[in-house]
Scaffold this motif. Structure first.
Motif, PDB file in Angstrom:
ATOM      1  N   ALA A 246       0.618  -0.991  -0.273  1.00 44.82           N
ATOM      2  CA  ALA A 246      -0.153  -0.316   0.104  1.00 44.82           C
ATOM      3  C   ALA A 246       0.457   1.677   0.027  1.00 44.82           C
ATOM      4  N   SER A 250      -3.654   4.939   0.274  1.00 40.56           N
ATOM      5  CA  SER A 250      -4.017   3.725   0.039  1.00 40.56           C
ATOM      6  C   SER A 250      -4.175   2.687   1.508  1.00 40.56           C
ATOM      7  N   ILE A 253      -7.766   2.960   2.561  1.00 43.70           N
ATOM      8  CA  ILE A 253      -9.092   1.922   1.697  1.00 43.70           C
ATOM      9  C   ILE A 253     -10.151   1.516   2.400  1.00 43.70           C
ATOM     10  N   LEU A 320      -8.902   4.446  -4.588  1.00 47.27           N
ATOM     11  CA  LEU A 320      -8.498   3.173  -5.522  1.00 47.27           C
ATOM     12  C   LEU A 320      -7.677   3.188  -6.379  1.00 47.27           C
ATOM     13  N   GLN A 323      -5.390   6.042  -6.607  1.00 43.43           N
ATOM     14  CA  GLN A 323      -4.004   5.208  -7.144  1.00 43.43           C
ATOM     15  C   GLN A 323      -3.527   4.285  -8.253  1.00 43.43           C
TER      16      GLN A 323
END
Length: 324
Positions: A246, A250, A253, A320, A323
């Motif tokens: 990660a 993130s 998330i 997400l 990212q």
């Protein structure tokens, strides 16, 4: 691609069918054994008026592991640790639920020890929060082992606890789990993590089947045994999926995906701590009880919290996409 979609759809259907078919006979068995949650006029949290079986947890456990093993054939150390941890939680949860059927409270310490032990098993199997990518340099920052251990245990214990605390209204904990599991399924697919995706879609299947019997007015409960098991699996899915490799951003998330139970129960735990109460001391301070007091009925409360969970889950998916 079509084959992959069919694969996950089949896993969903198999897990759904196993739980859906097992719950009725387990419910009848609960009445024969007097393993039911009885209404108590002196307890504010007991809002049902008829005895309700407490055996859905076993259907959920069986449905999850049979489906996962059938579709992955994964007999690794990680799966063994997950299974043993699940058995431990199911066992201590059953003891806790049995005490409740007698109108008694089971001590918090044994539950705490078993939940920590289940989390340690996951860590020892190699599934842990190990670090994150530096957003400025792109380098992976590996945390010291002791910090990996502490953060992993705190995450698993925390999620296990907040899902259990959320199980206070028909359809609530199961629905929040299903929404979070769908979100983690999407995350796992986007990251190409097939094992996490399979765990997540299987969890969706077992919770949706459970909700067929648990929506208001509930015909069956999963008790502490089932709620802690669902929280445990959600935590492990996030560790194996969303937290793996990660970035700093993130990391939020899975926290957003589990936002409703996490944020609500952080408030509850802090309030109990300030008041000098045990964090395990059950009361009616969770948001669903507060909304009920505000004048909403059970179905409206659950709908509001589902909507909030969906919004937070969509926010996690937006993160997400950023990212990616």
């Amino acid at each position: 691609m079509a084959v992959i979609v069919i694969f996950y759809v089949l896993a969903f259907l198999v897990s759904f069918c196993i739980v859906y078919l097992l719950i009725p006979p387990l419910g009848r068995l609960a009445f024969r054994l007097d393993f039911v949650d009885k209404p108590r006029q002196d307890v504010e949290r007991k809002i049902h008026r008829e005895p309700i079986p407490l055996t859905a947890s076993y259907a959920i456990f069986i449905g999850f592991f049979i489906t996962y093993l059938l579709f992955t054939r994964d007999l690794s150390l990680g799966t063994l640790a997950l299974f043993i941890g699940g058995v431990l939680l199911l066992t201590i949860g059953t003891v806790d639920d049995w005490y409740k059927t007698k109108g008694k409270d089971f001590p918090a310490l044994p539950k705490f020890i078993v939940q920590i032990a289940a989390a340690i098993l996951v860590f020892l199997s190699g599934n842990a929060f190990t670090g994150f990518f530096n957003p400025f340099s792109g380098d992976y920052i590996s945390l010291p082992v002791i910090l990996q251990f502490v953060l992993t245990i705190l995450w698993i214990f925390g999620v296990t606890t907040v899902i259990n605390f959320s199980d206070g209204m028909d359809g609530l904990a199961g629905g929040l789990t299903a929404i979070s599991a769908v979100t983690l399924f999407v995350v796992a697919l986007a990251k190409g993590q097939s094992a996490s995706a399979m765990m997540a879609i299987t969890l969706v299947g077992v919770t949706i089947a459970y909700l067929r019997y648990n929506k208001a007015p509930a015909k069956i409960f999963m008790g502490d045994a089932g709620a802690t098991f669902l929280g445990y699996i959600l935590a492990v899915i996030a560790l194996d999926g969303a937290f793996k490799q990660a970035t700093v951003l993130s990391l939020f998330i899975p926290i957003l995906a589990l936002g409703v139970p996490i944020f609500d129960n952080l408030f509850v735990v802090i309030k109990r701590f300030v008041q000098g109460k045990s964090i395990y001391q059950a009361d009616a301070t969770q948001v669903h009880y507060r909304l009920l007091k505000a004048g909403l009925n059970q179905k409206q409360v659950v709908a509001v919290l589902y909507l909030a969970s969906v919004c937070l889950s969509l926010s996690s998916i937006i993160l997400l996409l950023i990212q990616i």
